[in-house]
Design an enzyme around this catalytic site. Structure first.
Site, PDB file in Angstrom:
ATOM      1  CB  CYS A  59      -5.907  28.354 -13.147  1.00  0.00           C
ATOM      2  SG  CYS A  59      -6.488  26.913 -13.641  1.00  0.00           S
ATOM      3  CE1 TYR A  60      -3.088  22.686 -12.553  1.00  0.00           C
ATOM      4  CE2 TYR A  60      -5.036  22.242 -14.326  1.00  0.00           C
ATOM      5  CZ  TYR A  60      -4.301  21.941 -13.025  1.00  0.00           C
ATOM      6  OH  TYR A  60      -4.888  21.181 -11.941  1.00  0.00           O
TER       7      TYR A  60
END
Lengths: 336, 336, 336, 336
Positions: free
Chosen positions: B156-157
């Site tokens: 995600c990041y």
């Protein structure tokens, strides 16, 4: 007992002030007022549609008025929990009557030509009061506050940004060429109690707003005497501000320098809590009058975290703290 | 129909993969497995205690196994929605059997000596697979993905950070001396489904974590070839990532340059949506497979905003997108 | 391709209908309209201020109009996602033009003298259409829906209340002297997208409303032919309805009777899911078109639990389900 | 100053008790203890991982002990904020030492044979203390509390259910053949601070639980002397209980009878607030020690609404209220 008037008592900050005053041993509420066309006029502040939390605690009516002559008689203290332009218009009246005025709006916070025209959309008419106003960042200006008649209480973002940064800048620890990057996220109450799509329960979502264009950016820069990049965000929570501040220290600065600077200015300040290790979460301060500060330094990169309840240290509690300082009461009376 | 095995199907990403496959016209689920000691073993994935949302949609059992020999027979595709070290251990087995492996963990994302020892706490044993692994940032590596046997799907990041920054860096628009400041806030699902005090409903609060120490910082820097300051935050919401990226452009760069760079790389990419004005909110992408990107430039300061659903474009949807690309299906099949 | 007009497309149900239609293989959007004085007029439905979720999915403009003559030409289907009185006024126009009308308001749901005067504040002018309208509780009235021109789609509370109770009452399992006690809690979206203090993020809190006085009470009682006590509550969540229904069975009724009754009517109904043990949570249906039902019987006390997404099975999905039934499409097309 | 020991101080109720005692002018904290194997042992209660809210307010360590002999010396008061079986085992020890014990668990609340075997899974060993224990429903048992050595403080659901119903039943207003239907929804903190999937942030959802099987049902029925149907629900919020109680009054009972009954018992009770019109929301009492009660009567159907903060009037505040009553302090000292 001193007597305090709260103008704009139906808003979140105003109602919180009423609650604090209800517990204050040396100050009592003179009256609660709202703007002339308010639908809340005449209701008790503890009414079902307003603040049922205050039922049995503060059961005073909200008086709609634009004429304060009958109210002002015995009033010593005025809290203006009003829109910026309303504060601007009303403050001089109360000041001329000799009241001590605590203004929670932005109307007297920045003593710069053109600032109000550019950022607030009105031309400031009271330059002499702007000159006399003391910026109510309580931990820094307490001496000035003690002698002030007009205290311009800073709001949520400027307080959360300045309290961690001011010791750094005052002690000359930062490299000023690298503008601190202040990312802050605020609870929805920061935008007030007026209904709009922006605070509709189903529309609220994490998002940045006013990129490079928020009026608190120049306020912060002015009082810090340091350019900053300030990016406000709306969060999906009711109360609180969480600020993450990324900056660059001068060569040779070490973690102890940071901690020492924080301790130097806040060691004896009951409403600022310093984290020696770790750093605070928003929950540390929800419903509480503190600003909590932590930090991590790696090489020459410094990240500071500060949190506060936007309605308390970022509004009503700081106003009350300023009042306590102004009248020589214990700084935290009615707050903790 | 191709047959796909999901290992770690009881986690949030695994269950989402199962849902996507249930709608896919060219791929079907071979089996859903969980780790050997899972309390969920034998339950249907749509069980009341697991994902009742899937009731009537995917009613397959979760098989607890450490021996895949009976399962692997007809499996063409393996999704590893497992802990890093589990993926590290399992992937070679499936690769040696000839399966196409999509690994959602970090076990094959960074081809650097010592990286896994330093950031993941284990020594990587499969350097030859690390060399062959293709980083599944789908919009950038589609050609390599088409021929890969092992796709290391970024999480995600890194996805939220790289998708906006990569066009800037590739086009040489940023001043590399000023490290981009990436502040990102993630929903609680990012930490997985395992119960802990950190994801206790009453303990969750906005807070920064792993300051200067998150393993995604070197992953982002490695794939961008640019040092960055990455500060992750936990938010009080279930799903989504919101990233605010503050950087400095080279002298002379104007807003059109930024927009042109974004359009150059994403114009024909269905899962990246560019905002020409305004910028996205988290709600724009909740439950959706997109990464949305907006920006504002002022003087030489650039703020980019990107948002995605951490479980979708930040995990399962990107894995599915990689699978679609790998097998020549429409990139968005089963996703929109 | 059939062509469908959505009137009131800027509301939550209207936008959801637009999304469903964008995925429907046999029906396409003719136009999206909003009321004449809407601030949203002319904007794309996927605009930043509206539904950025739909960016790239449905990028049609919202047309403000009170004159449908130029739009109606090729329209086969009309969805009225409008206020009750607007639906009342508009439906006959479209019906007279030969359109098939799906009304999501309450304007044609209850064929009782004085009902609209008493509960909706207007006198119904179209008794002949009220007579012809078919109540769109899809699982119960599918045969009638197939031949109807006007389908009055029931809303969130009536659907959540009737789907569990109707098999009980139809099979004569309940003691009618004990009025079922229906306690239901709805997400904030149930009150629509219009800003008001009631849906201000900071004001929303769990509370009961309209005690003994909600207009859905007589609608439920009318269609069930059974008096009920209906108590709606507002919850602090965006979407969904959770209903807890406490009733009394006739002597001798056992748990198998309850389960058999549910299976008799819903076994082949894809959008009603029956729990044989346990009972559903709200999360089971968020974002999904199902109504999930569970129950527990102890002695002669029966508690039934039903949940649905108020905007889906409680509004847009049920409207789409009715449309699919009306035109002989698969009941779940575009829904799952 | 009296000295109070809090056993189980790391839980939500225990920490709240510590906060209250920190403000109490006549009682101070003797020690805070936790169970022997607690990971929190030795930490300050205001530690980052525990209650940073208490930083600077209560900075005492949590002592892990199973031997109280060195602690008990000067202790006058013991609060047991412990699991039921722990309270059962520990209370007699402190009672025999002459301490006044306030037990927040269920271990001494119901003086019925077999009750503990059936509902709590242990056989009660201290019948003589069960006989002497006073049920700490403060508004009803204040005279008994004044002379008690062991006060069994009722928890959240029983308090929210009994406070509205007890005046009705005591005054004989209800038709006992119709069992009151009590639907209550509790915040997640009601289940304590121990991590589990049930209180995982992403798993929490509105749902009913323990249908016909919750141990508070017989407790409520026992103390009301009236059978009831009690259905607890979990809500997606941290704190608070909202109860909706549907019952049937005897023929001829009018609204004034209800109001008179409430006023008769609560007029002079500072922690119960009666709504003459309208009825309370959950937010009315969040963070406050009140139970707020409202009602509507229609024909012979009565709906009562009561709300409280589950950790305050439903736990710690009621315990503190009992302590104040027991020692003759003002009932609300340290609470408001």
């Amino acid at each position: 007992m001193l007597k305090a008037l709260i103008v704009g008592a139906s808003g979140y900050a105003g109602a919180q002030l009423a609650y604090y005053l209800s517990k204050h041993p040396q100050v009592e509420i003179a009256a609660l007022t709202v703007s002339g066309n308010s639908l809340d006029a005449g209701k008790l502040i503890s009414d079902y549609d307003l603040y049922p939390q205050l039922k049995g605690v503060v059961d005073l009516p909200l008086i709609a008025t634009s004429d304060y002559s009958s109210i002002i008689e015995n009033v010593d203290i005025v809290f203006l929990a009003t829109e910026h332009v309303v504060s601007h218009d009303l403050a001089p009246y109360f000041l001329d009557k000799g009241c001590i005025v605590f203004d929670l709006s932005g109307a007297f916070r920045v003593n710069l030509a053109d600032f109000y025209t550019q950022y607030y959309g009105f031309t400031h008419q009271y330059k002499h009061w702007l000159d006399k106003a003391v910026y109510g960042l309580a931990e820094w200006n307490d001496n000035a506050i003690k002698n002030a008649q007009l205290i311009a209480v800073p709001g949520c973002y400027p307080t959360a940004a300045q309290l961690p940064l001011k010791p750094m800048i005052t002690e000359g620890l930062l490299d000023p060429a690298y503008w601190p990057v202040i990312n802050a996220i605020s609870g929805v109450s920061g935008a007030g109690r007026k209904a709009s799509l922006k605070n509709h329960f189903c529309e609220v979502s994490i998002h940045a707003y006013s990129l490079f264009a928020h009026r608190h950016q120049p306020e912060i820069a002015y009082h810090l005497d340091q350019q900053v990049i300030f990016t406000p965000h709306l969060g999906n929570f009711k109360r609180g501000i969480h600020a993450t501040i990324t900056c660059r220290v001068k060569q040779g600065v070490i973690a102890d320098d940071i901690l020492n600077a924080l301790n130097k200015y806040y060691k004896n300040k009951p409403l600022v809590r310093i984290y020696q290790k770790d750093w605070p979460s928003l929950k540390s301060v929800e419903g509480l009058p503190y600003c909590d500060i932590g930090f991590v330094l790696k090489d020459d990169h410094l990240i500071m975290i500060s949190v506060e309840d936007n309605l308390l240290k970022g509004a009503a509690a700081q106003a009350m703290q300023c009042m306590n300082i102004r009248f020589g009461f214990n700084e935290t009376t009615s707050l903790i």
